[in-house]
Write an enzyme that holds these catalytic residues in place. Structure first.
Site, PDB file in Angstrom:
ATOM      1  CD  GLU A  26      -2.842   1.031   2.489  1.00 45.76           C
ATOM      2  OE1 GLU A  26      -2.849   0.003   3.178  1.00 45.76           O
ATOM      3  OE2 GLU A  26      -3.685   1.950   2.614  1.00 45.76           O
ATOM      4  CD  GLU A 172     -10.066  -2.702   6.211  1.00 47.08           C
ATOM      5  OE1 GLU A 172      -9.973  -1.582   6.741  1.00 47.08           O
ATOM      6  OE2 GLU A 172      -9.397  -3.683   6.576  1.00 47.08           O
ATOM      7  CE1 TYR A 243      -3.317  -6.329   8.800  1.00 43.06           C
ATOM      8  CE2 TYR A 243      -5.566  -5.498   8.649  1.00 43.06           C
ATOM      9  CZ  TYR A 243      -4.312  -5.682   8.089  1.00 43.06           C
ATOM     10  OH  TYR A 243      -4.049  -5.220   6.817  1.00 43.06           O
ATOM     11  CD  GLU A 291      -5.937  -4.706   4.031  1.00 45.67           C
ATOM     12  OE1 GLU A 291      -5.813  -4.407   5.231  1.00 45.67           O
ATOM     13  OE2 GLU A 291      -6.344  -3.918   3.169  1.00 45.67           O
TER      14      GLU A 291
HETATM   15  O1  AHR Z   1      -2.861  -2.766   6.114  1.00 49.82           O
HETATM   16  C1  AHR Z   1      -3.114  -1.609   6.850  1.00 49.82           C
HETATM   17  C2  AHR Z   1      -4.557  -1.158   6.766  1.00 49.82           C
HETATM   18  O2  AHR Z   1      -5.372  -2.079   7.429  1.00 49.82           O
HETATM   19  C3  AHR Z   1      -5.170  -1.070   5.389  1.00 49.82           C
HETATM   20  O3  AHR Z   1      -4.914   0.143   4.786  1.00 49.82           O
HETATM   21  C4  AHR Z   1      -6.628  -1.217   5.669  1.00 49.82           C
HETATM   22  O4  AHR Z   1      -7.325  -1.806   4.595  1.00 49.82           O
HETATM   23  C5  AHR Z   1      -6.698  -2.022   6.942  1.00 49.82           C
HETATM   24  O5  AHR Z   1      -7.506  -1.428   7.894  1.00 49.82           O
END
Ligand code: AHR
Length: 501
Positions: A26, A172, A243, A291
């Site tokens: 990114e 997102e 995450y 992601e």
């Molecule tokens: O990877 C970091 C960020 O995490 C990305 O920009 C977003 O899509 C997600 O919230």
């Protein structure tokens, strides 16, 4: 403690799509500027790409790299990144409160991908823009010539179209933090209309609609149901993100998060099936997990960096430094993707360089592999082929959120052409070595070919610029294959890649 595992050559979950080992880059932090691109660096090539970074990317061999965002894409004008560098505008990136020089755009990224030996996966902006910008972008990227945007590409130095196959419809869009966030109905409608336009341009592209940003979103999983109700037959994938964090420093719970991931995939699989039945269609939507990674070490530091009222260029944000615990979890996550490869076709580690990444650089300095580079490397190199159904009968442990979780996490991949079965094994038990007994049914004459192990006396150990090889795999010991069985001990809190042929 004894753990019995059974797999069979003919009990196949799915053919794995190589793109399960994709990555993400990114425009944020030092991912692009100071990461893959650093003109003036001693390792930079004539275009400004760091050769030392490229070498490690080639080692990981991601088959596809998603670009240019992430949150960044939701206020990005792709046209800013084309034409002569001197006249490209400097913009304020609203997602990461940074200055964007636009010195890297689609041409530079495409050249980098060519050098890295990977395919582009492009996202269009459905936050601050709409289908008009998206259709112009695909015309610029994929049309041979003889139209306004394709001729502009040719004038900018690229004769042949890039023929990018995979397109993400925004990013997102369920997140309140997203520039131009939409409700599920608004987004589903826009995804359908934009997808329709892109398909009218090229029937053969693959389209990804945004699913949930994580399974803790209040709108999950209704979001997926509503979005797919609008666009099920227009898209090929619904994207998921997740995450992993360990703020409370509870290792058992942390390593069990791969089970939470598993339930997330299973639930969205159910939503897909429901919608497929509702639409009375044979069209099959899959999951694109575009992601995923560990992201929490840098959160406090980033708060301080982003607190200022300035708009820094390439600030060092999201620079998580990963330890051994993180590498073990990544091993379990990859195993989950392999076991669910019938649902998850594409997955992208977020991200690839510097920003929550397996590869780190010093601006002007060296490059090194973080701890989690290694499970990724082994999965990408040896996790291609057919995922085998692995049955595990062994000890479990209690966790806070998920109740019982197996101590041993295993996935197996059969590469028929290479005549190899690879087992990826994580022992999550903090104290006990596990006595392994794996029945390799259908592989009666197999012998042990390779055993790599990631283990360290200190779970918080990390690699840095000064100690780049502090944590690294070593040849494993204590496993043997005889008469179609893999036997031996796996130490507590250890990762293993075992190749059998
Ligand atoms: O990877 C970091 C960020 O995490 C990305 O920009 C977003 O899509 C997600 O919230």
């Amino acid at each position: 403690m004894k753990t019995r595992v059974t797999l069979h050559r003919d009990f196949v979950i799915s053919e794995i799509d190589d793109r399960l080992y994709g990555a993400f880059l990114e425009h944020m932090g030092r991912a692009i500027y100071g990461g893959i691109f650093e003109p003036g660096h001693p390792q930079a090539d004539e275009q400004g790409f760091r050769r030392d970074v490229l070498a490690l990317v080639r080692e990981l061999a991601p088959p596809v790299v998603r670009y240019p965002g992430g949150n960044f894409v939701s206020s990005y004008n792709w046209e800013d990144g084309i034409g002569p560098w001197e006249v490209r505008p400097v913009r304020l990136d609203l997602a990461w409160h940074s200055r964007e020089s636009n010195q890297v755009g689609i041409h530079e990224f495409a050249d980098w991908c060519e050098q890295a030996g990977t395919e582009m996966m492009l996202a269009v902006n459905l936050g601050s823009r709409d289908l008009d910008a998206a259709r112009n972008f695909i015309e610029y990227v994929n049309h041979p010539g003889g139209s306004a945007w394709s001729d502009e590409r040719i004038r900018n130095g690229r004769r042949d179209p890039w023929n990018v196959r995979l397109w993400c419809l925004g990013n997102e869009m369920d997140g309140p933090w997203q520039i131009g966030r939409k409700s599920a109905d608004e987004y589903g409608h826009l995804a359908h209309e934009t997808g329709k336009a892109l398909r009218a341009f090229d029937r053969n592209i693959e389209l990804v609609a945004c699913g949930s940003s994580n399974p803790d979103m209040a709108s999950y999983p209704q979001w997926e149901a509503t979005v797919l109700d609008h666009c099920y037959e227009t898209v090929d994938y619904i994207s998921l993100h997740m995450y992993f964090t360990n703020h409370e420093d509870r290792l058992g719970d942390y390593l069990a998060l791969a089970e939470k991931l598993d339930r997330y995939i299973v639930s969205i699989g159910g939503v897909i099936d429901y919608m497929r039945a509702k639409k009375r269609t044979r069209h099959q939507v899959h999951i694109c997990f575009d992601e995923w990674n560990v992201w929490y070490h840098s959160v406090e530091q980033d708060r301080r960096i982003l607190q200022g009222s300035d708009w820094p260029f390439a600030p060092p944000i999201l620079e998580d430094v990963y330890n051994v615990e993180d590498a073990l979890l990544i091993g379990c996550v990859l195993n989950t993707f392999i076991r669910r490869s019938d649902r998850v076709r594409i997955a992208c580690i977020a991200q690839l360089v510097n920003v929550i990444a397996p590869i780190m650089t010093e601006t002007g300095g060296s490059v090194w592999r973080q701890t989690l580079f290694y499970p990724l490397l082994f999965a990408s190199r040896h996790g291609r082929g057919r995922a085998l159904d692995v049955r595990v009968d062994g000890p479990v442990y209690q966790t806070r959120e998920l109740e019982e979780v197996p101590c041993l996490d295993v996935a197996a991949v059969h590469d028929e052409a290479g005549e190899r079965v690879t087992l990826f094994i994580v022992n999550r038990d903090p104290q006990q070595a596990l006595e392994l007994d794996v029945a390799l049914e259908g592989f009666d004459h197999a012998t042990l070919r390779e055993h790599q192990c990631l283990i360290h006396p200190h779970m918080k150990a990390v690699n840095t610029a000064c100690t780049p090889d502090h944590v690294k795999p070593q040849p494993g010991e204590g496993l043997r294959v005889e008469e179609g069985r893999l036997r031996g001990q796996v130490a507590p809190l250890s990762y293993h890649m075992v190749g059998v042929r």
